[in-house]
Design a protein around this motif. Structure first.
Motif, short mmCIF file in Angstrom:
data_model
loop_
_atom_site.label_atom_id
_atom_site.label_comp_id
_atom_site.label_asym_id
_atom_site.label_seq_id
_atom_site.Cartn_x
_atom_site.Cartn_y
_atom_site.Cartn_z
N ARG A 6 -12.81 13.89 -14.86
CA ARG A 6 -12.78 12.83 -13.84
C ARG A 6 -12.71 11.45 -14.51
O ARG A 6 -11.94 10.59 -14.10
N GLU A 59 -9.64 8.68 -14.24
CA GLU A 59 -9.86 7.31 -13.77
C GLU A 59 -9.50 6.27 -14.83
O GLU A 59 -9.22 5.11 -14.48
N LYS A 86 -8.00 -0.73 -12.05
CA LYS A 86 -9.34 -1.04 -11.54
C LYS A 86 -9.29 -1.48 -10.08
O LYS A 86 -10.27 -1.37 -9.37
N LEU A 91 -9.50 1.86 -7.94
CA LEU A 91 -10.61 2.79 -8.11
C LEU A 91 -11.34 3.01 -6.78
O LEU A 91 -11.48 2.10 -5.99
N LYS A 92 -11.76 4.24 -6.58
CA LYS A 92 -12.42 4.62 -5.34
C LYS A 92 -13.86 5.06 -5.63
O LYS A 92 -14.18 5.48 -6.73
N GLU A 93 -14.71 4.96 -4.64
CA GLU A 93 -16.11 5.37 -4.77
C GLU A 93 -16.24 6.88 -4.95
O GLU A 93 -17.06 7.36 -5.70
N ASN A 94 -15.42 7.63 -4.23
CA ASN A 94 -15.47 9.09 -4.25
C ASN A 94 -14.21 9.63 -4.91
O ASN A 94 -13.10 9.37 -4.43
N GLU A 150 -11.21 11.18 -3.02
CA GLU A 150 -10.30 10.32 -2.25
C GLU A 150 -8.96 10.11 -2.95
O GLU A 150 -7.99 9.71 -2.31
N TYR A 151 -8.89 10.37 -4.24
CA TYR A 151 -7.62 10.21 -4.96
C TYR A 151 -6.61 11.28 -4.57
O TYR A 151 -5.42 11.11 -4.74
#
Length: 131
Positions: free
Chosen positions: A32, A36, A41, A44-47, A50-51
């Motif tokens: 992971r 990322e 930047k 970028l997602k919190e979860n 979601e990508y």
């Protein structure tokens, strides 16, 4: 998320389920993080889910690779790739990682890297322009 059965079906390996669980946790985090590292930047997602990136196969290859080079110790910088020199009568062996890519000091499976980059490319995360 991958399971022990997924691993056994893919590699037909004798890795114990307890060790698999330990390797899974760290391998998943490394994969992971590596994914990322290629994502802007600003995107970028919190979860991570979601990508929409499928990293299951890459995680399986990472587990298999890590298990083959020393297991959990490889996450602590003590993999079999670190062997520098061994000598006995008539035999000399020296190895230092070769072209193995590292991410934060952890060796990455070459197959996992190929799979990750392919998945990121398909999901347009490897574009050179800023969105």
């Amino acid at each position: 998320m991958v399971t022990y059965d997924d691993y056994v079906n893919k590699f037909n390996d004798d890795l114990e389920e307890e060790e698999f669980d330990i390797l899974l946790s760290s391998s998943d985090e490394i994969i992971r993080g590596f994914c990322e590292s290629f994502i802007s930047k600003f995107s970028l997602k919190e979860n991570f889910d979601e990508y929409g990136i499928d990293i299951d196969d890459a995680t399986l290859f990472q587990i298999n690779f890590i298990e083959s080079i020393g297991g959990v110790a490889a996450f602590q910088g003590q993999s079999d790739l670190q062997l520098e020199s061994v000598s006995t009568s008539g035999f000399n062996y020296k190895y230092k990682g070769g072209n193995i890519q590292l991410f934060n000091g952890v060796p990455l499976s070459p197959v996992a890297v190929i799979k990750i980059k392919g998945e990121l490319r398909r999901k347009n995360y490897l574009q050179r322009c800023v969105r």
